[in-house]
Motif scaffolding. Structure first.
Motif, PDB file in Angstrom:
ATOM      1  N   SER A 215       0.833  -1.368  -0.182  1.00 13.05           N
ATOM      2  CA  SER A 215       0.172  -0.015   0.044  1.00 13.05           C
ATOM      3  C   SER A 215       0.707   1.217   0.018  1.00 13.05           C
ATOM      4  CB  SER A 215      -0.798   0.010   1.441  1.00 13.05           C
ATOM      5  OG  SER A 215      -0.265   0.145   2.349  1.00 13.05           O
ATOM      6  N   GLY A 216       2.138   0.922   0.285  1.00 16.95           N
ATOM      7  CA  GLY A 216       2.839   2.380   0.444  1.00 16.95           C
ATOM      8  C   GLY A 216       2.888   3.021   1.840  1.00 16.95           C
ATOM      9  N   ASP A 217       1.933   2.507   2.813  1.00 24.00           N
ATOM     10  CA  ASP A 217       1.536   3.036   4.213  1.00 24.00           C
ATOM     11  C   ASP A 217       2.582   2.608   5.001  1.00 24.00           C
ATOM     12  OD1 ASP A 217       0.139   4.228   5.793  1.00 24.00           O
ATOM     13  OD2 ASP A 217      -1.513   3.098   6.063  1.00 24.00           O
ATOM     14  N   ASP A 218       3.558   3.481   5.370  1.00 25.96           N
ATOM     15  CA  ASP A 218       4.429   3.069   6.601  1.00 25.96           C
ATOM     16  C   ASP A 218       3.696   2.971   7.961  1.00 25.96           C
ATOM     17  OD1 ASP A 218       6.395   2.757   8.234  1.00 25.96           O
ATOM     18  OD2 ASP A 218       7.966   4.138   7.071  1.00 25.96           O
ATOM     19  N   VAL A 219       3.360   1.857   8.659  1.00 31.64           N
ATOM     20  CA  VAL A 219       2.985   1.673   9.938  1.00 31.64           C
ATOM     21  C   VAL A 219       3.797   1.268  10.850  1.00 31.64           C
ATOM     22  CG1 VAL A 219       0.672   1.097   8.706  1.00 31.64           C
ATOM     23  CG2 VAL A 219       2.178  -0.652   9.397  1.00 31.64           C
TER      24      VAL A 219
END
Length: 232
Positions: A215-219
């Motif tokens: 997703s390209g989401d850095d969590v």
């Protein structure tokens, strides 16, 4: 990028993914073997696990080199670059899981060489180990299939391992307070339990990187809050 170069890039990328999954299988087997050796008291197996950490280290070096060469030669962009970056982080986590397996084996060796047993077998150790190995297996599965849903489940499972570790710690503190002769033995178990708990942390890190790739989401630093929001 020409079609020929694109196909070559895909082949090299798939080669790296295959190698990291092989490394994951290796460290998973090392962790399981270390826990089994602790339970059985198999000193020869413990020594083999400690020595086997060199193979895990060699995998890390080789995959890092592959990633560096891939970036230098192919100059990947967007999602492919995210994958290469995430692989580099994942391989570090896997190497550290290998370190934890070696530590469990090393501390188990100290424990069993210590002689007399004043602390009864703790069922929570086996429960914590089961949770950690399940998390690691699921994290690797999420990587193989690029499955965000499974990755989120892995991150959510970390709380159960923390609770199990805290339960072990409370039991051991009670034993040490009631009988100071158990302190040395209890401390060995604490270090083993902590190493198992850290396997779960690294599995969670791997799952976070799968989410980043897809997703390209850095969590990495907002994972707990983000997971809670997603599940509400």
């Amino acid at each position: 990028m020409s079609e020929h170069l694109s196909k070559q890039f895909d082949l090299e990328l798939e080669h790296i993914r295959t190698r990291i999954l092989q490394m994951g299988g290796l460290v998973e087997s090392q962790v399981q073997a270390a826990i089994e050796a602790f339970s059985s008291g198999d000193l020869a197996a413990m020594q083999q696990i400690v020595e086997g950490d060199r193979e895990v280290d060699a995998c890390e070096v080789a995959i890092d080199e592959d990633c560096t060469l891939l970036i230098a030669r192919r100059q990947p962009t967007a999602r492919d670059l995210r994958l290469v970056m995430a692989v580099s982080r994942i391989v570090t986590d896997l190497e550290r899981v290998g370190d934890k397996a070696a530590k469990i084996a090393s501390m188990a060796r100290n424990f069993h060489r210590g002689g007399s047993r004043r602390i009864p077998r703790l069922s929570d150790i086996q429960n914590c180990a089961r949770l950690a190995t399940e998390m690691l297996r699921s994290a690797l599965d999420s990587l193989a299939r690029m499955d965000v849903a499974t990755a989120r489940q892995v991150i959510g499972a970390d709380k159960a391992i923390d609770a199990s570790f805290n339960a072990i710690l409370r039991q051991l503190i009670t034993y040490m307070m009631e009988d100071p002769r158990t302190i040395s033995e209890a401390l060995d178990i604490v270090w083993i339990a902590k190493a198992i708990e850290r396997v779960g942390d690294h599995a969670s890190n791997i799952a976070e990187n799968v989410i980043y790739v897809v997703s390209g989401d850095d969590v990495r630093h907002t994972g707990a809050a983000r997971m809670k929001a997603d599940q509400s």
